[in-house]
Design a protein around this motif. Structure first.
Motif, PDB file in Angstrom:
ATOM      1  N   GLU A 205       0.827  -1.222   0.000  1.00 14.61           N
ATOM      2  CA  GLU A 205       0.000   0.000   0.000  1.00 14.61           C
ATOM      3  C   GLU A 205       0.854   1.262   0.000  1.00 14.61           C
ATOM      4  O   GLU A 205       0.382   2.335  -0.357  1.00 14.61           O
ATOM      5  CB  GLU A 205      -0.905   0.079   1.242  1.00 14.61           C
ATOM      6  N   ASP A 206       2.108   1.143   0.465  1.00 10.17           N
ATOM      7  CA  ASP A 206       2.974   2.328   0.520  1.00 10.17           C
ATOM      8  C   ASP A 206       3.485   2.735  -0.862  1.00 10.17           C
ATOM      9  O   ASP A 206       3.995   3.841  -1.041  1.00 10.17           O
ATOM     10  CB  ASP A 206       4.190   2.062   1.424  1.00 10.17           C
ATOM     11  N   ILE A 207       3.387   1.817  -1.809  1.00 10.82           N
ATOM     12  CA  ILE A 207       3.911   2.083  -3.153  1.00 10.82           C
ATOM     13  C   ILE A 207       2.943   2.982  -3.923  1.00 10.82           C
ATOM     14  O   ILE A 207       1.748   2.687  -4.010  1.00 10.82           O
ATOM     15  CB  ILE A 207       4.111   0.753  -3.933  1.00 10.82           C
ATOM     16  N   ARG A 208       3.452   4.048  -4.474  1.00 12.21           N
ATOM     17  CA  ARG A 208       2.608   4.936  -5.275  1.00 12.21           C
ATOM     18  C   ARG A 208       2.409   4.332  -6.649  1.00 12.21           C
ATOM     19  O   ARG A 208       3.364   3.931  -7.314  1.00 12.21           O
ATOM     20  CB  ARG A 208       3.267   6.315  -5.396  1.00 12.21           C
ATOM     21  N   THR A 209       1.137   4.250  -7.070  1.00  8.63           N
ATOM     22  CA  THR A 209       0.838   3.662  -8.362  1.00  8.63           C
ATOM     23  C   THR A 209       0.872   4.754  -9.435  1.00  8.63           C
ATOM     24  O   THR A 209       0.907   5.938  -9.116  1.00  8.63           O
ATOM     25  CB  THR A 209      -0.548   3.002  -8.357  1.00  8.63           C
ATOM     26  N   LYS A 242       5.385   0.621 -20.273  1.00 12.25           N
ATOM     27  CA  LYS A 242       6.260  -0.558 -20.204  1.00 12.25           C
ATOM     28  C   LYS A 242       7.115  -0.551 -18.936  1.00 12.25           C
ATOM     29  O   LYS A 242       7.250  -1.565 -18.271  1.00 12.25           O
ATOM     30  CB  LYS A 242       7.158  -0.648 -21.444  1.00 12.25           C
ATOM     31  N   GLN A 243       7.672   0.615 -18.622  1.00 12.63           N
ATOM     32  CA  GLN A 243       8.494   0.695 -17.414  1.00 12.63           C
ATOM     33  C   GLN A 243       7.622   0.484 -16.170  1.00 12.63           C
ATOM     34  O   GLN A 243       8.040  -0.182 -15.225  1.00 12.63           O
ATOM     35  CB  GLN A 243       9.233   2.038 -17.340  1.00 12.63           C
ATOM     36  N   ALA A 244       6.389   1.011 -16.202  1.00 11.18           N
ATOM     37  CA  ALA A 244       5.505   0.837 -15.047  1.00 11.18           C
ATOM     38  C   ALA A 244       5.196  -0.652 -14.830  1.00 11.18           C
ATOM     39  O   ALA A 244       5.188  -1.133 -13.694  1.00 11.18           O
ATOM     40  CB  ALA A 244       4.223   1.632 -15.246  1.00 11.18           C
ATOM     41  N   ILE A 245       4.986  -1.379 -15.930  1.00  7.42           N
ATOM     42  CA  ILE A 245       4.680  -2.812 -15.805  1.00  7.42           C
ATOM     43  C   ILE A 245       5.912  -3.563 -15.279  1.00  7.42           C
ATOM     44  O   ILE A 245       5.817  -4.402 -14.388  1.00  7.42           O
ATOM     45  CB  ILE A 245       4.151  -3.379 -17.148  1.00  7.42           C
ATOM     46  N   ARG A 246       7.075  -3.201 -15.798  1.00  7.79           N
ATOM     47  CA  ARG A 246       8.314  -3.813 -15.272  1.00  7.79           C
ATOM     48  C   ARG A 246       8.479  -3.496 -13.786  1.00  7.79           C
ATOM     49  O   ARG A 246       8.850  -4.354 -13.000  1.00  7.79           O
ATOM     50  CB  ARG A 246       9.535  -3.308 -16.049  1.00  7.79           C
ATOM     51  N   ASP A 247       8.184  -2.246 -13.407  1.00  9.12           N
ATOM     52  CA  ASP A 247       8.258  -1.850 -11.988  1.00  9.12           C
ATOM     53  C   ASP A 247       7.383  -2.765 -11.134  1.00  9.12           C
ATOM     54  O   ASP A 247       7.796  -3.208 -10.075  1.00  9.12           O
ATOM     55  CB  ASP A 247       7.747  -0.408 -11.793  1.00  9.12           C
ATOM     56  N   GLN A 259      -6.600  -6.870 -13.565  1.00  7.44           N
ATOM     57  CA  GLN A 259      -7.005  -5.852 -12.578  1.00  7.44           C
ATOM     58  C   GLN A 259      -5.802  -5.224 -11.868  1.00  7.44           C
ATOM     59  O   GLN A 259      -5.827  -4.053 -11.514  1.00  7.44           O
ATOM     60  CB  GLN A 259      -7.985  -6.439 -11.559  1.00  7.44           C
ATOM     61  N   ASP A 260      -4.720  -6.032 -11.677  1.00  7.12           N
ATOM     62  CA  ASP A 260      -3.496  -5.476 -11.077  1.00  7.12           C
ATOM     63  C   ASP A 260      -2.919  -4.412 -11.990  1.00  7.12           C
ATOM     64  O   ASP A 260      -2.458  -3.363 -11.538  1.00  7.12           O
ATOM     65  CB  ASP A 260      -2.434  -6.568 -10.891  1.00  7.12           C
ATOM     66  N   THR A 272      -8.062  -2.000 -22.535  1.00  7.02           N
ATOM     67  CA  THR A 272      -6.831  -1.213 -22.646  1.00  7.02           C
ATOM     68  C   THR A 272      -5.694  -1.970 -21.960  1.00  7.02           C
ATOM     69  O   THR A 272      -4.616  -2.139 -22.524  1.00  7.02           O
ATOM     70  CB  THR A 272      -7.000   0.175 -21.983  1.00  7.02           C
ATOM     71  N   ALA A 273      -5.957  -2.440 -20.732  1.00  2.65           N
ATOM     72  CA  ALA A 273      -4.939  -3.185 -19.991  1.00  2.65           C
ATOM     73  C   ALA A 273      -4.526  -4.427 -20.781  1.00  2.65           C
ATOM     74  O   ALA A 273      -3.336  -4.743 -20.887  1.00  2.65           O
ATOM     75  CB  ALA A 273      -5.469  -3.577 -18.620  1.00  2.65           C
ATOM     76  N   HIS A 274      -5.503  -5.117 -21.358  1.00  2.00           N
ATOM     77  CA  HIS A 274      -5.228  -6.318 -22.142  1.00  2.00           C
ATOM     78  C   HIS A 274      -4.289  -5.995 -23.314  1.00  2.00           C
ATOM     79  O   HIS A 274      -3.311  -6.691 -23.545  1.00  2.00           O
ATOM     80  CB  HIS A 274      -6.552  -6.899 -22.662  1.00  2.00           C
TER      81      HIS A 274
END
Ligand SMILES: [Zn+2]
Length: 303
Positions: A205-209, A242-247, A259-260, A272-274
């Protein structure tokens, strides 16, 4: 670090890790160049970034293996004055500005790896001596070390070091040596880094999305038809997700569901996510609703 507030309890640990990573970067290539330039008359192989499993998992930067012996090279590339102490085992670096940082002792690390690899060989009935050496990537590096019999070399000295190691009658016959090589290839496991949140005890929860803007480093780019737009600096990007997904994979590890992805990238539409997920080279498991995505952290590079 971009995804945590600076006052977070884990922030200093991440800062010192970042310093260690930056300091270590680039050194291994110096040794690679030496092995590309020199060849040795004996039968040998060089393995890079070998992830093996003995009583615990361990990773070898560079392994030089022959039918007579094995050498593990641990490469260090740090600027500043270096001091390695024995008790407690530490590497203390004083930078040019006088800043002092402490790291794990490379000597202890190397001794552990030599012990684990010896165990790995014994378990498979290969009787080979295992040597270790520390390689300092740049000749201007200065290091003070306690009295140890672990050699500390500059890359240029590595070929001579290798030629001086005892050879005579090979300890492994040709067929047994090639059997050992195939064991090493097979034993090379996919490198899976442990999730950052686990390693540094960070609550998810501490991680900023959100998607980070590469131009201004602010978080929370907005999705529009053609890509992503930064609300702070106005810059657009087609590939910022792409970097966000790798993160996400580096932070949490494991399997990502649609959903993640939506939650982390702050997007609403499942489609869009798909689309974003399938545009990346991720491994897919399950179908339709149960589909999950997995990242391969391959660092295989054999010569
Ligand atoms: Zn921006």
């Amino acid at each position: 670090m971009n995804r945590l507030p600076e006052q977070h309890v884990s922030f200093p640990a991440l800062q010192s890790k970042q310093a260690a990573v930056q300091a270590g970067f680039g050194g291994e290539q110096e040794l690679d160049k030496i092995f590309e330039r020199y060849s040795f008359s004996m039968d040998y192989r060089v393995f890079h970034d070998l992830s093996l499993f003995s009583s615990t998992p361990f990773q070898l930067d560079t392994l030089f293996i022959t039918p007579w012996y094995a050498v593990i090279f641990e490469v260090k590339n740090m600027s500043g004055e270096l001091l390695v102490t024995d008790n407690p085992p530490q590497l203390i670096r004083t930078s040019e500005t006088g800043q002092v940082s402490r790291f794990k002792s490379p000597i202890t690390q190397l001794e552990n790896n030599c012990a684990l690899f010896t165990e790995w060989l014994r378990y498979r009935d290969f009787a080979l001596p295992v040597y270790g050496a520390i390689v300092l990537a740049y000749p201007r590096q200065h290091i003070d070390v306690f009295d140890t019999n672990i050699p500390i070399l500059f890359p240029q000295a590595v070929p001579t070091f290798i030629r001086k190691l005892p050879t005579g009658v090979p300890l492994l016959k040709e067929t047994i040596f090639s059997n050992l090589l195939s064991h090493l290839h097979r034993g090379h496991r996919q490198f899976i880094p442990s999730p950052i949140c686990t390693t540094y005890s960070i609550q998810p929860e501490d991680i900023r999305t959100g998607v980070i803007c590469q131009n201004c480093n602010r978080i929370g780019m907005k999705k529009y038809t053609g890509g992503w737009r930064c609300l702070s600096c106005g810059k657009t990007s087609r590939h910022a997700h792409k970097q966000a997904i790798r993160d996400w994979f580096l932070l949490f590890g494991g399997a990502m569901r649609n959903q993640d992805c939506r939650r982390f990238l702050q997007i609403d539409r499942q489609q869009t996510a798909h689309r974003l997920l399938t545009s990346m080279p991720l491994e897919r498991k399950g179908s339709y609703r149960n589909r999950t995505y997995h990242m391969r952290f391959d660092s295989e590079k054999h010569t």
